[in-house]
Design an enzyme around this catalytic site. Structure first.
Site, PDB file in Angstrom:
ATOM      1  N   ARG A  58       0.838  -1.210   0.000  1.00 48.68           N
ATOM      2  CA  ARG A  58       0.000   0.000   0.000  1.00 48.68           C
ATOM      3  C   ARG A  58       0.872   1.259   0.000  1.00 48.68           C
ATOM      4  NH1 ARG A  58      -1.893   1.833   4.390  1.00 48.68           N
ATOM      5  NH2 ARG A  58      -2.287  -0.176   5.380  1.00 48.68           N
ATOM      6  N   TYR A 110     -15.763  18.647 -15.632  1.00 49.28           N
ATOM      7  CA  TYR A 110     -16.154  17.254 -15.422  1.00 49.28           C
ATOM      8  C   TYR A 110     -17.122  17.154 -14.237  1.00 49.28           C
ATOM      9  CZ  TYR A 110     -15.854  12.232 -15.157  1.00 49.28           C
ATOM     10  OH  TYR A 110     -16.173  10.893 -15.154  1.00 49.28           O
ATOM     11  N   ASP A 181      -7.013  20.561 -14.164  1.00 47.39           N
ATOM     12  CA  ASP A 181      -7.382  19.263 -14.718  1.00 47.39           C
ATOM     13  C   ASP A 181      -6.870  19.230 -16.156  1.00 47.39           C
ATOM     14  OD1 ASP A 181      -8.640  17.099 -16.007  1.00 47.39           O
ATOM     15  OD2 ASP A 181     -10.271  17.090 -14.542  1.00 47.39           O
ATOM     16  N   LYS A 206      -8.011   8.355 -20.117  1.00 51.13           N
ATOM     17  CA  LYS A 206      -8.333   8.951 -21.415  1.00 51.13           C
ATOM     18  C   LYS A 206      -7.123   8.898 -22.349  1.00 51.13           C
ATOM     19  CE  LYS A 206     -12.093   9.777 -19.115  1.00 51.13           C
ATOM     20  NZ  LYS A 206     -12.342  11.013 -18.393  1.00 51.13           N
TER      21      LYS A 206
HETATM   22  C1  PLP Z   1     -12.786  11.266 -17.014  1.00 49.37           C
HETATM   23  C2  PLP Z   1     -12.407  12.551 -16.395  1.00 49.37           C
HETATM   24  C3  PLP Z   1     -12.166  12.637 -15.023  1.00 49.37           C
HETATM   25  C4  PLP Z   1     -12.330  11.460 -14.112  1.00 49.37           C
HETATM   26  O1  PLP Z   1     -11.419  10.451 -14.401  1.00 49.37           O
HETATM   27  P1  PLP Z   1     -11.665   8.880 -14.089  1.00 49.37           P
HETATM   28  O2  PLP Z   1     -10.395   8.259 -14.523  1.00 49.37           O
HETATM   29  O3  PLP Z   1     -12.857   8.469 -14.884  1.00 49.37           O
HETATM   30  O4  PLP Z   1     -11.939   8.777 -12.634  1.00 49.37           O
HETATM   31  C5  PLP Z   1     -11.766  13.861 -14.514  1.00 49.37           C
HETATM   32  N1  PLP Z   1     -11.641  14.940 -15.291  1.00 49.37           N
HETATM   33  C6  PLP Z   1     -11.881  14.902 -16.617  1.00 49.37           C
HETATM   34  C7  PLP Z   1     -11.737  16.133 -17.436  1.00 49.37           C
HETATM   35  C8  PLP Z   1     -12.287  13.707 -17.200  1.00 49.37           C
HETATM   36  O5  PLP Z   1     -12.547  13.662 -18.515  1.00 49.37           O
END
Ligand code: PLP
Length: 383
Positions: A58, A110, A181, A206
Site C-alpha cells: 500500500r 467534469y 485538470d 483517457k
Molecule cells: C474522465 C475525467 C475525469 C475522471 O477520471 P476517471 O479516470 O474516470 O476517474 C476527470 N476529469 C476529466 C476532465 C475527465 O474527462
C-alpha cells in the site's frame, strides 16, 4: 531513470521512465505484484540509513515508481499515480482543504467533481465559475478568501479554454493554490506546472493511455512537499492503483505522441468537413483558427487534442448518426484509439439534447471523414 528534456515528444515518451539497458533484462520490466516485501532482520522503521527500500504494497510499488518517473519527466514535477482520475482529484481536494475552506471549481467541467463536493464533502464552501470567465473573474479579485481553485482547460465537454498564467498569478497573489485538470491535453499538449500551477491533475483513463482498457489517474506537483502529502494520503486512505493497470499505462505511454498526432489530424479534418453539412450546428474545435478558444489555446497549449463537439437537432438525430456510422462507436470517455461519439445530455451535462462530443481515434483520416459525411447524409434535412 532516463531524463531527456532536450528531445522531441516522440523520443521522450518512448524513453520516459524506462530503466537503464541491462543485458538480458527486458525493456520495461513486468508488473510487480506484492503485498508485503521481504524485510530481513531489521524492522523497516529502524535506523533510516538501513531501512529496507520497500516493505508493504500500500506504501510502495516499483511498477508505480517507474510510471511516476515517466510522468514526472513529462509534467516537470514529482507525480503520484492514483487508481482513477477522480481519486486523483479527491486526493488534491482532501489534502489541501479543511472544513469551511473555499474551493472554486468549473461550473462546466467534469461533472463528478461537483457531485463529489456536493454529495460527499459538504463541509467545503464551493463556488462554481464557467471556464471561459474564470481568468477575468480571478484577476478582478474573485479568489479573495479561496484556498484552492480548480480549472479544467480545455473544459469537458464545452472545449472552452482559460488563461492559465492569469489564473495562477491572481491565485497566488490571493494566497490560493491552483489545480489544473489536464486530462484533455495530456502533458504533451499542455504543461500546467510551467504556468505556475501547483497541481496538474489528470484522468489517465483517457488519451494519456488511450486504449480504453484501464482506469487510472495522477497528480503532478510543483512542490515536493505537496507531493509527499499526496503520497501520505494515498498510503493512509488506501486509494492505491493495481500494478497491472499501471504497467499497461506505462506500456501505452510510448505511443502517446503518435496517437495524439493522428487524433488531432482526424479532429481537424472532421471539424473542417462537417460544418458544410446543414444538420451540423455550433461546432467547436480549439484547433481551428476561427474557434473562440483558438487564440488562447495556441498561446498556452503545445498541440491541440483530438476532441471536438457539435450539435444536431435533437437526441433522435444523434441516434440516427450512430446507427448510420460504420466507424464511430457510441461510448462515453475520450482519447482512445477508437473514434467515439457521446451525447452528453444523457449524463446530465447542461448542454442541448443534440450536443455530441466526438473523440477522434487513430483510424485513417479519409475513412473517418467519408464515414461521418455519409452517416450525416442519411439523416435527411434538419427540422
Ligand atoms: C474522465 C475525467 C475525469 C475522471 O477520471 P476517471 O479516470 O474516470 O476517474 C476527470 N476529469 C476529466 C476532465 C475527465 O474527462
Amino acid at each position: 531513470m532516463t531524463r531527456l528534456p532536450q528531445y522531441g515528444d516522440g523520443t521522450r515518451v518512448v524513453a520516459a521512465g524506462q530503466p537503464a539497458a541491462v543485458p538480458g533484462q527486458p525493456f520495461l520490466p513486468g508488473p510487480v505484484f506484492a503485498a508485503p516485501y521481504h524485510l530481513g532482520p531489521d524492522a523497516p522503521y529502524g535506523d533510516p540509513e538501513n531501512r529496507v527500500p520497500r516493505f508493504y504494497g500500500r506504501n510502495e510499488n516499483p511498477t508505480w515508481s517507474a510510471f511516476e518517473a515517466a510522468l514526472a519527466d513529462l509534467e516537470g514535477g514529482p507525480a503520484i499515480v492514483f487508481p482513477s482520475g477522480m481519486a486523483a482529484a479527491a486526493a488534491v481536494l482532501q489534502t489541501v482543504l479543511r472544513p469551511g475552506d473555499r474551493v472554486v471549481v468549473p461550473s462546466d467541467g467534469y461533472y463528478q467533481v461537483r457531485s463529489l463536493l456536493a454529495e460527499d464533502l459538504p463541509w467545503y464552501d464551493v463556488v462554481t465559475v464557467p471556464t471561459a470567465q474564470v481568468a477575468e473573474w480571478a484577476a478582478g479579485g474573485g479568489l479573495a478568501g479561496a484556498k484552492l481553485v480548480l480549472v479544467e482547460t480545455p473544459s469537458n465537454p464545452g472545449l472552452d479554454v482559460c488563461d492559465l498564467a492569469v489564473v495562477t498569478d491572481a491565485a497566488h497573489a490571493a494566497g490560493c493554490l491552483v489545480a489544473v485538470d489536464n486530462t484533455m491535453a495530456t502533458p504533451l499538449g499542455q504543461r500546467p506546472l510551467d504556468f505556475g500551477a501547483d497541481f496538474s491533475v489528470a484522468s489517465d483513463t483517457k488519451a494519456l493511455t488511450g486504449h480504453s482498457d484501464l482506469v487510472l489517474g495522477h497528480v503532478a506537483c510543483r512542490d515536493a512537499e505537496q507531493a509527499e502529502r499526496l503520497r501520505g494520503w494515498r498510503t493512509r486512505s488506501g486509494t492505491v492503483p493495481g500494478p497491472f493497470e499501471v504497467w499497461l499505462a506505462h506500456r501505452s505511454l510510448g505511443t502517446l505522441d503518435l496517437r495524439l498526432h493522428r487524433q488531432a489530424a482526424n479532429a481537424r479534418a472532421l471539424a473542417e468537413a462537417l460544418p458544410g453539412h446543414p444538420a451540423v450546428r455550433a461546432l467547436r474545435y480549439p484547433g481551428l483558427p476561427d474557434d473562440p478558444a483558438h487564440g488562447l489555446a495556441s498561446k498556452q497549449m503545445l498541440r491541440p487534442a483530438g476532441v471536438f463537439v457539435f450539435e444536431l437537432a435533437d437526441a433522435a438525430a444523434v441516434d440516427g448518426l450512430l446507427s448510420a456510422t460504420r466507424l464511430a462507436l457510441a461510448a462515453t470517455s475520450f482519447g482512445g484509439l477508437h473514434t467515439t461519439v457521446d451525447r452528453r445530455a444523457q449524463w446530465g451535462d447542461a448542454v442541448a439534447d443534440g450536443f455530441v462530443r466526438v473523440s477522434c481515434g487513430c483510424e485513417d483520416t479519409a475513412d473517418l471523414v467519408a464515414d461521418f459525411l455519409a452517416a450525416l447524409g442519411s439523416l435527411g434535412s434538419p427540422t
